[in-house]
Write an enzyme that holds these catalytic residues in place. Structure first.
Site, PDB file in Angstrom:
ATOM      1  N   ARG A  74      -1.661 -14.308   4.879  1.00 14.07           N
ATOM      2  CA  ARG A  74      -2.359 -13.630   5.981  1.00 14.07           C
ATOM      3  C   ARG A  74      -1.520 -13.723   7.265  1.00 14.07           C
ATOM      4  O   ARG A  74      -1.492 -12.780   8.053  1.00 14.07           O
ATOM      5  CB  ARG A  74      -3.749 -14.228   6.211  1.00 14.07           C
ATOM      6  CG  ARG A  74      -4.742 -14.054   5.059  1.00 14.07           C
ATOM      7  CD  ARG A  74      -5.175 -12.644   4.799  1.00 14.07           C
ATOM      8  NE  ARG A  74      -5.729 -11.973   5.945  1.00 14.07           N
ATOM      9  CZ  ARG A  74      -6.452 -10.836   5.893  1.00 14.07           C
ATOM     10  NH1 ARG A  74      -6.717 -10.262   4.713  1.00 14.07           N
ATOM     11  NH2 ARG A  74      -6.879 -10.260   6.970  1.00 14.07           N
ATOM     12  N   HIS A  96      -2.223  -5.381   1.653  1.00 15.90           N
ATOM     13  CA  HIS A  96      -3.489  -6.101   1.486  1.00 15.90           C
ATOM     14  C   HIS A  96      -3.149  -7.533   1.114  1.00 15.90           C
ATOM     15  O   HIS A  96      -2.193  -7.767   0.374  1.00 15.90           O
ATOM     16  CB  HIS A  96      -4.332  -5.497   0.351  1.00 15.90           C
ATOM     17  CG  HIS A  96      -5.437  -6.427  -0.076  1.00 15.90           C
ATOM     18  ND1 HIS A  96      -6.642  -6.485   0.578  1.00 15.90           N
ATOM     19  CD2 HIS A  96      -5.484  -7.400  -1.038  1.00 15.90           C
ATOM     20  CE1 HIS A  96      -7.396  -7.426   0.030  1.00 15.90           C
ATOM     21  NE2 HIS A  96      -6.706  -8.000  -0.956  1.00 15.90           N
ATOM     22  N   ASN A  98      -1.950   0.311   6.951  1.00 14.98           N
ATOM     23  CA  ASN A  98      -1.394  -0.948   7.457  1.00 14.98           C
ATOM     24  C   ASN A  98      -0.567  -1.713   6.427  1.00 14.98           C
ATOM     25  O   ASN A  98      -0.422  -2.924   6.505  1.00 14.98           O
ATOM     26  CB  ASN A  98      -2.490  -1.797   8.099  1.00 14.98           C
ATOM     27  CG  ASN A  98      -3.587  -2.177   7.124  1.00 14.98           C
ATOM     28  OD1 ASN A  98      -3.513  -1.872   5.939  1.00 14.98           O
ATOM     29  ND2 ASN A  98      -4.612  -2.860   7.612  1.00 14.98           N
ATOM     30  N   LYS A 119       0.820  -1.213   0.000  1.00 14.14           N
ATOM     31  CA  LYS A 119       0.000   0.000   0.000  1.00 14.14           C
ATOM     32  C   LYS A 119       0.860   1.273   0.000  1.00 14.14           C
ATOM     33  O   LYS A 119       2.065   1.226   0.297  1.00 14.14           O
ATOM     34  CB  LYS A 119      -0.923  -0.017   1.221  1.00 14.14           C
ATOM     35  CG  LYS A 119      -1.985  -1.135   1.180  1.00 14.14           C
ATOM     36  CD  LYS A 119      -2.885  -1.087   2.411  1.00 14.14           C
ATOM     37  CE  LYS A 119      -3.968  -2.149   2.375  1.00 14.14           C
ATOM     38  NZ  LYS A 119      -4.855  -2.085   3.580  1.00 14.14           N
ATOM     39  N   TYR A 127     -12.479  -2.378  -3.345  1.00 11.47           N
ATOM     40  CA  TYR A 127     -12.959  -2.432  -1.959  1.00 11.47           C
ATOM     41  C   TYR A 127     -14.484  -2.312  -1.866  1.00 11.47           C
ATOM     42  O   TYR A 127     -15.010  -1.967  -0.801  1.00 11.47           O
ATOM     43  CB  TYR A 127     -12.278  -1.341  -1.125  1.00 11.47           C
ATOM     44  CG  TYR A 127     -10.912  -1.742  -0.589  1.00 11.47           C
ATOM     45  CD1 TYR A 127     -10.756  -2.892   0.192  1.00 11.47           C
ATOM     46  CD2 TYR A 127      -9.786  -0.967  -0.835  1.00 11.47           C
ATOM     47  CE1 TYR A 127      -9.513  -3.256   0.704  1.00 11.47           C
ATOM     48  CE2 TYR A 127      -8.533  -1.324  -0.318  1.00 11.47           C
ATOM     49  CZ  TYR A 127      -8.409  -2.472   0.447  1.00 11.47           C
ATOM     50  OH  TYR A 127      -7.186  -2.836   0.963  1.00 11.47           O
ATOM     51  N   THR A 171      -5.096  -7.096  11.004  1.00 10.47           N
ATOM     52  CA  THR A 171      -5.463  -5.824  10.351  1.00 10.47           C
ATOM     53  C   THR A 171      -4.997  -4.626  11.165  1.00 10.47           C
ATOM     54  O   THR A 171      -4.451  -3.663  10.616  1.00 10.47           O
ATOM     55  CB  THR A 171      -7.002  -5.763  10.172  1.00 10.47           C
ATOM     56  OG1 THR A 171      -7.426  -6.957   9.500  1.00 10.47           O
ATOM     57  CG2 THR A 171      -7.418  -4.545   9.377  1.00 10.47           C
ATOM     58  N   ARG A 203       2.784  -6.237   9.332  1.00  6.82           N
ATOM     59  CA  ARG A 203       2.029  -5.148   9.963  1.00  6.82           C
ATOM     60  C   ARG A 203       2.615  -4.761  11.319  1.00  6.82           C
ATOM     61  O   ARG A 203       2.606  -3.578  11.683  1.00  6.82           O
ATOM     62  CB  ARG A 203       0.548  -5.511  10.031  1.00  6.82           C
ATOM     63  CG  ARG A 203      -0.125  -5.347   8.651  1.00  6.82           C
ATOM     64  CD  ARG A 203      -1.474  -5.971   8.595  1.00  6.82           C
ATOM     65  NE  ARG A 203      -2.246  -5.539   7.418  1.00  6.82           N
ATOM     66  CZ  ARG A 203      -3.402  -6.076   7.062  1.00  6.82           C
ATOM     67  NH1 ARG A 203      -3.918  -7.079   7.758  1.00  6.82           N
ATOM     68  NH2 ARG A 203      -4.040  -5.620   6.001  1.00  6.82           N
ATOM     69  N   GLU A 258      -9.659 -11.211  -7.155  1.00  4.84           N
ATOM     70  CA  GLU A 258      -8.748 -10.069  -7.055  1.00  4.84           C
ATOM     71  C   GLU A 258      -7.601 -10.183  -8.064  1.00  4.84           C
ATOM     72  O   GLU A 258      -7.185  -9.177  -8.652  1.00  4.84           O
ATOM     73  CB  GLU A 258      -8.217  -9.964  -5.618  1.00  4.84           C
ATOM     74  CG  GLU A 258      -9.314  -9.557  -4.637  1.00  4.84           C
ATOM     75  CD  GLU A 258      -8.897  -9.587  -3.165  1.00  4.84           C
ATOM     76  OE1 GLU A 258      -9.746  -9.235  -2.315  1.00  4.84           O
ATOM     77  OE2 GLU A 258      -7.739  -9.956  -2.860  1.00  4.84           O
ATOM     78  N   PHE A 309     -15.442   3.659   7.323  1.00  3.08           N
ATOM     79  CA  PHE A 309     -14.069   4.010   6.936  1.00  3.08           C
ATOM     80  C   PHE A 309     -13.838   3.937   5.424  1.00  3.08           C
ATOM     81  O   PHE A 309     -12.714   4.114   4.963  1.00  3.08           O
ATOM     82  CB  PHE A 309     -13.059   3.106   7.670  1.00  3.08           C
ATOM     83  CG  PHE A 309     -13.287   1.628   7.455  1.00  3.08           C
ATOM     84  CD1 PHE A 309     -12.805   0.991   6.305  1.00  3.08           C
ATOM     85  CD2 PHE A 309     -13.972   0.873   8.391  1.00  3.08           C
ATOM     86  CE1 PHE A 309     -13.012  -0.364   6.098  1.00  3.08           C
ATOM     87  CE2 PHE A 309     -14.190  -0.494   8.190  1.00  3.08           C
ATOM     88  CZ  PHE A 309     -13.702  -1.104   7.039  1.00  3.08           C
TER      89      PHE A 309
END
Ligand code: DAT
Ligand code: MG
Length: 140
Positions: free
Chosen positions: A87, A117, A114, A11, A51, A93, A104, A128, A59
């Site tokens: 993950r 993704h 964070n 990100k 998203y 998250t 993270r 995706e 948010f």
């Protein structure tokens, strides 16, 4: 266990701090292989579409603005159990809840910023990957 593919985004908060290499090292040193990669600036349509599942959440606006705030690195990662493994490598998250050694925990600034993704299930991974990559852009 099956070889899977999952979708990852590094990100803007991470590209801005020049953390791309350190994040990719986490993937590679934990057994995931980068089989597709491109650095892009998302369009608003791409970010909102990606998203869309969160569009009713309070948010959502902040999330989309964050994803548009700088370049991102879109990747397909491949390996044993890649979806769950990624993950794990990412961590929770909210970085405050992330385990030591996760991306993270080490790099995220906040829940909103964070750093990464990662797809959360086989169906979302397939969706995706297809949203951002053509088959011929993925080289296993
Ligand atoms: P994840 O990215 O771990 O899959 P998610 O799918 O629940 O988490 O949410 C997508 C992103 O939205 C998340 O990475 C950061 C942002 N987000 C989620 N919950 C938030 C909250 N309560 N406040 C601010 N941003 C949030
Ligand atoms: Mg998610």
């Amino acid at each position: 266990m099956a070889i899977e593919r999952t979708f990852s985004i590094i990100k803007p908060d991470a590209t801005e701090r020049n953390l791309t290499g350190k994040i990719i090292d986490k993937f590679e040193s934990n057994g995931l292989r980068v089989v597709a990669s491109k650095r892009v600036k998302l369009t608003r349509d791409q970010a909102e579409g990606f998203y869309a599942v969160h569009k009713e959440r309070p948010f959502f606006g902040e999330l989309v603005e964050m994803m548009l705030s700088g370049p991102v690195v879109l990747q397909v990662l491949e390996g044993e159990n890649a979806i769950a493994k990624n993950r794990e490598i990412m961590g929770a998250t909210n970085p405050a809840n992330a385990e030591a050694g996760t991306i993270r925990k080490e790099f995220a600034k906040s829940m909103g910023e964070n750093s990464v993704h990662g797809s959360d299930a086989p169906e979302t991974a397939a969706q995706e990957i297809k949203y951002f990559f053509k088959d011929e852009e993925i080289v296993g």
